[in-house]
Design a protein around this motif. Structure first.
Motif, PDB file in Angstrom:
ATOM      1  N   GLN A 120       0.771  -1.126  -0.070  1.00  0.00           N
ATOM      2  CA  GLN A 120      -0.038  -0.079  -0.014  1.00  0.00           C
ATOM      3  C   GLN A 120       0.783   1.258   0.007  1.00  0.00           C
ATOM      4  OE1 GLN A 120      -1.472   1.071   4.492  1.00  0.00           O
ATOM      5  NE2 GLN A 120      -2.039  -1.208   4.064  1.00  0.00           N
ATOM      6  N   PRO A 121       0.211   2.261  -0.480  1.00  0.00           N
ATOM      7  CA  PRO A 121       1.035   3.472  -0.431  1.00  0.00           C
ATOM      8  C   PRO A 121       0.953   4.212   0.549  1.00  0.00           C
ATOM      9  CG  PRO A 121      -0.925   3.837  -1.565  1.00  0.00           C
ATOM     10  CD  PRO A 121      -1.031   2.203  -1.467  1.00  0.00           C
ATOM     11  N   ALA A 122       1.918   4.961   1.211  1.00  0.00           N
ATOM     12  CA  ALA A 122       1.644   5.723   2.302  1.00  0.00           C
ATOM     13  C   ALA A 122       0.941   6.717   2.266  1.00  0.00           C
ATOM     14  CB  ALA A 122       3.134   6.481   2.619  1.00  0.00           C
ATOM     15  N   ILE A 123      -0.207   6.797   3.229  1.00  0.00           N
ATOM     16  CA  ILE A 123      -1.423   7.825   3.193  1.00  0.00           C
ATOM     17  C   ILE A 123      -1.015   8.983   4.383  1.00  0.00           C
ATOM     18  CG2 ILE A 123      -3.908   8.323   3.269  1.00  0.00           C
ATOM     19  CD1 ILE A 123      -3.959   5.268   2.226  1.00  0.00           C
ATOM     20  N   LEU A 124      -0.996  10.081   3.938  1.00  0.00           N
ATOM     21  CA  LEU A 124      -0.485  11.104   4.897  1.00  0.00           C
ATOM     22  C   LEU A 124      -1.698  11.672   5.822  1.00  0.00           C
ATOM     23  CD1 LEU A 124       2.398  13.183   3.361  1.00  0.00           C
ATOM     24  CD2 LEU A 124       2.592  11.147   4.763  1.00  0.00           C
ATOM     25  N   SER A 125      -2.750  11.817   4.923  1.00  0.00           N
ATOM     26  CA  SER A 125      -3.904  12.610   5.557  1.00  0.00           C
ATOM     27  C   SER A 125      -5.293  12.041   5.255  1.00  0.00           C
ATOM     28  CB  SER A 125      -3.845  14.020   5.305  1.00  0.00           C
ATOM     29  OG  SER A 125      -4.976  14.688   5.778  1.00  0.00           O
ATOM     30  N   LEU A 126      -6.140  11.878   6.161  1.00  0.00           N
ATOM     31  CA  LEU A 126      -7.353  11.156   5.594  1.00  0.00           C
ATOM     32  C   LEU A 126      -8.508  12.188   6.068  1.00  0.00           C
ATOM     33  CD1 LEU A 126      -7.003   7.467   6.785  1.00  0.00           C
ATOM     34  CD2 LEU A 126      -7.553   8.076   4.491  1.00  0.00           C
ATOM     35  N   SER A 127      -9.464  12.298   5.189  1.00  0.00           N
ATOM     36  CA  SER A 127     -10.682  13.145   5.493  1.00  0.00           C
ATOM     37  C   SER A 127     -11.693  11.933   5.225  1.00  0.00           C
ATOM     38  CB  SER A 127     -10.881  14.285   4.604  1.00  0.00           C
ATOM     39  OG  SER A 127     -12.014  14.703   4.866  1.00  0.00           O
ATOM     40  N   VAL A 128     -12.590  11.532   6.405  1.00  0.00           N
ATOM     41  CA  VAL A 128     -13.436  10.576   6.062  1.00  0.00           C
ATOM     42  C   VAL A 128     -14.841  10.936   6.762  1.00  0.00           C
ATOM     43  CG1 VAL A 128     -13.888   8.176   6.679  1.00  0.00           C
ATOM     44  CG2 VAL A 128     -11.659   8.920   6.469  1.00  0.00           C
ATOM     45  N   GLU A 129     -15.803  10.621   6.055  1.00  0.00           N
ATOM     46  CA  GLU A 129     -17.271  10.664   6.845  1.00  0.00           C
ATOM     47  C   GLU A 129     -17.727   9.584   6.875  1.00  0.00           C
ATOM     48  OE1 GLU A 129     -21.369  12.273   5.107  1.00  0.00           O
ATOM     49  OE2 GLU A 129     -19.954  13.562   4.888  1.00  0.00           O
ATOM     50  N   PHE A 130     -18.004   9.002   8.192  1.00  0.00           N
ATOM     51  CA  PHE A 130     -18.579   7.808   8.606  1.00  0.00           C
ATOM     52  C   PHE A 130     -20.028   7.663   8.406  1.00  0.00           C
ATOM     53  CE2 PHE A 130     -14.239   7.656  10.466  1.00  0.00           C
ATOM     54  CZ  PHE A 130     -13.716   6.433  10.103  1.00  0.00           C
ATOM     55  N   HIS A 131     -20.350   6.688   7.990  1.00  0.00           N
ATOM     56  CA  HIS A 131     -21.783   6.613   7.872  1.00  0.00           C
ATOM     57  C   HIS A 131     -22.283   5.435   8.537  1.00  0.00           C
ATOM     58  CE1 HIS A 131     -20.874   8.866   4.115  1.00  0.00           C
ATOM     59  NE2 HIS A 131     -21.884   9.351   4.395  1.00  0.00           N
ATOM     60  N   PHE A 132     -23.115   5.712   9.660  1.00  0.00           N
ATOM     61  CA  PHE A 132     -23.293   4.611  10.646  1.00  0.00           C
ATOM     62  C   PHE A 132     -24.898   4.078  10.535  1.00  0.00           C
ATOM     63  CE2 PHE A 132     -19.884   6.656  13.041  1.00  0.00           C
ATOM     64  CZ  PHE A 132     -19.348   5.482  12.904  1.00  0.00           C
ATOM     65  N   ARG A 133     -25.523   4.635   9.295  1.00  0.00           N
ATOM     66  CA  ARG A 133     -26.835   4.193   9.165  1.00  0.00           C
ATOM     67  C   ARG A 133     -26.804   2.908   8.370  1.00  0.00           C
ATOM     68  NH1 ARG A 133     -29.523   8.150   5.368  1.00  0.00           N
ATOM     69  NH2 ARG A 133     -28.343   6.720   3.885  1.00  0.00           N
ATOM     70  N   VAL A 134     -27.710   1.782   9.034  1.00  0.00           N
ATOM     71  CA  VAL A 134     -27.846   0.778   8.267  1.00  0.00           C
ATOM     72  C   VAL A 134     -28.994   0.265   8.070  1.00  0.00           C
ATOM     73  CG1 VAL A 134     -25.601  -0.038   9.007  1.00  0.00           C
ATOM     74  CG2 VAL A 134     -27.303  -0.551  10.469  1.00  0.00           C
ATOM     75  N   GLU A 135     -29.472  -0.666   7.248  1.00  0.00           N
ATOM     76  CA  GLU A 135     -30.822  -1.124   6.894  1.00  0.00           C
ATOM     77  C   GLU A 135     -30.940  -2.497   7.690  1.00  0.00           C
ATOM     78  OE1 GLU A 135     -31.647  -2.964   3.296  1.00  0.00           O
ATOM     79  OE2 GLU A 135     -29.855  -2.238   2.659  1.00  0.00           O
ATOM     80  N   GLN A 136     -32.230  -2.706   7.902  1.00  0.00           N
ATOM     81  CA  GLN A 136     -32.434  -3.953   8.870  1.00  0.00           C
ATOM     82  C   GLN A 136     -31.760  -5.353   8.151  1.00  0.00           C
ATOM     83  OE1 GLN A 136     -36.862  -4.102   8.860  1.00  0.00           O
ATOM     84  NE2 GLN A 136     -36.987  -3.124  10.519  1.00  0.00           N
ATOM     85  N   ARG A 137     -31.836  -5.222   6.916  1.00  0.00           N
ATOM     86  CA  ARG A 137     -31.203  -6.335   6.348  1.00  0.00           C
ATOM     87  C   ARG A 137     -29.461  -6.803   6.774  1.00  0.00           C
ATOM     88  NH1 ARG A 137     -28.259  -7.410   1.662  1.00  0.00           N
ATOM     89  NH2 ARG A 137     -28.528  -5.281   1.002  1.00  0.00           N
ATOM     90  N   MET A 138     -29.011  -5.496   6.838  1.00  0.00           N
ATOM     91  CA  MET A 138     -27.587  -5.560   7.046  1.00  0.00           C
ATOM     92  C   MET A 138     -27.058  -5.153   8.495  1.00  0.00           C
ATOM     93  SD  MET A 138     -26.381  -3.457   3.701  1.00  0.00           S
ATOM     94  CE  MET A 138     -24.588  -3.463   4.157  1.00  0.00           C
TER      95      MET A 138
END
Length: 187
Positions: A120-138
């Motif tokens: 893997q390449p080196a990744i210096l900075s991450l901008s992440v939007e975490f989505h915690f919504r899940v449907e019943q099936r998942m």
């Protein structure tokens, strides 16, 4: 710095993260499988109508991204995208990566964690939007385990630290025909 490399997943047709890094002289790879032809990008931006998938996902798993439209582009794993673009080596440095892809961020972290540092390449900075919504099936224990890969990659494998954290509740809407809610273990 000029010549830096940036990845942006989930850009739609107009994205401030992309514009900012392109204006700094970075070469930006922008990805969004719900957009066929992006609007006016800067010259040093390469757009691909690709989205992120896990190695074990089904092709129709993300047929529609709620609120953003039908997935018309191809879905690849993050290691596949790194390889296709020639960035699957540890001597490659990605200065910044944005993951705002309505749930695909977990697949990206699992793939990063599992591929190991040698590929893997080196990744210096991450901008992440975490989505915690899940449907019943998942909404299963397996989904909660999949989400844990973000922590494994960020904290245990690479000792990332939070620079900024902002909680956004969003709106609860029907998701793929079922009610949207947060899994009790995540609460």
């Amino acid at each position: 710095r000029p010549g830096c490399l940036v990845y942006a997943f989930g850009t739609q047709s107009n994205d401030e993260f992309v514009k900012f890094h392109a204006a700094q002289g970075c070469h930006v790879y922008a990805f969004d499988p719900t957009v066929r032809h992006p609007l006016r990008w800067l010259p040093n931006v390469t757009f691909h109508s690709w989205g992120l998938a896990t190695a074990d996902s089904e092709e129709d798993e993300a047929a529609t991204v709620v609120g953003y439209g039908k997935v018309t582009g191809r879905l690849y794993t993050l290691p596949q995208i790194f390889a296709m673009l020639g960035h699957d080596r540890p001597e490659v440095t990605i200065s910044a990566m944005k993951l705002d892809c309505e749930g695909c961020e977990y697949a990206a972290f699992r793939d990063l964690y599992c591929m190991g540092e040698a590929a893997q390449p080196a990744i210096l900075s991450l901008s992440v939007e975490f989505h915690f919504r899940v449907e019943q099936r998942m909404a299963t224990a397996a989904d909660v385990e999949r989400i844990r890969y973000a922590g494994l990659f960020l904290r245990r494998q690479h000792s990332y630290a939070s620079f900024q954290f902002d909680r956004h509740m969003g709106i609860l809407v029907n998701y793929r025909g079922g009610p949207a809610y947060v899994h009790p273990e995540l609460v």
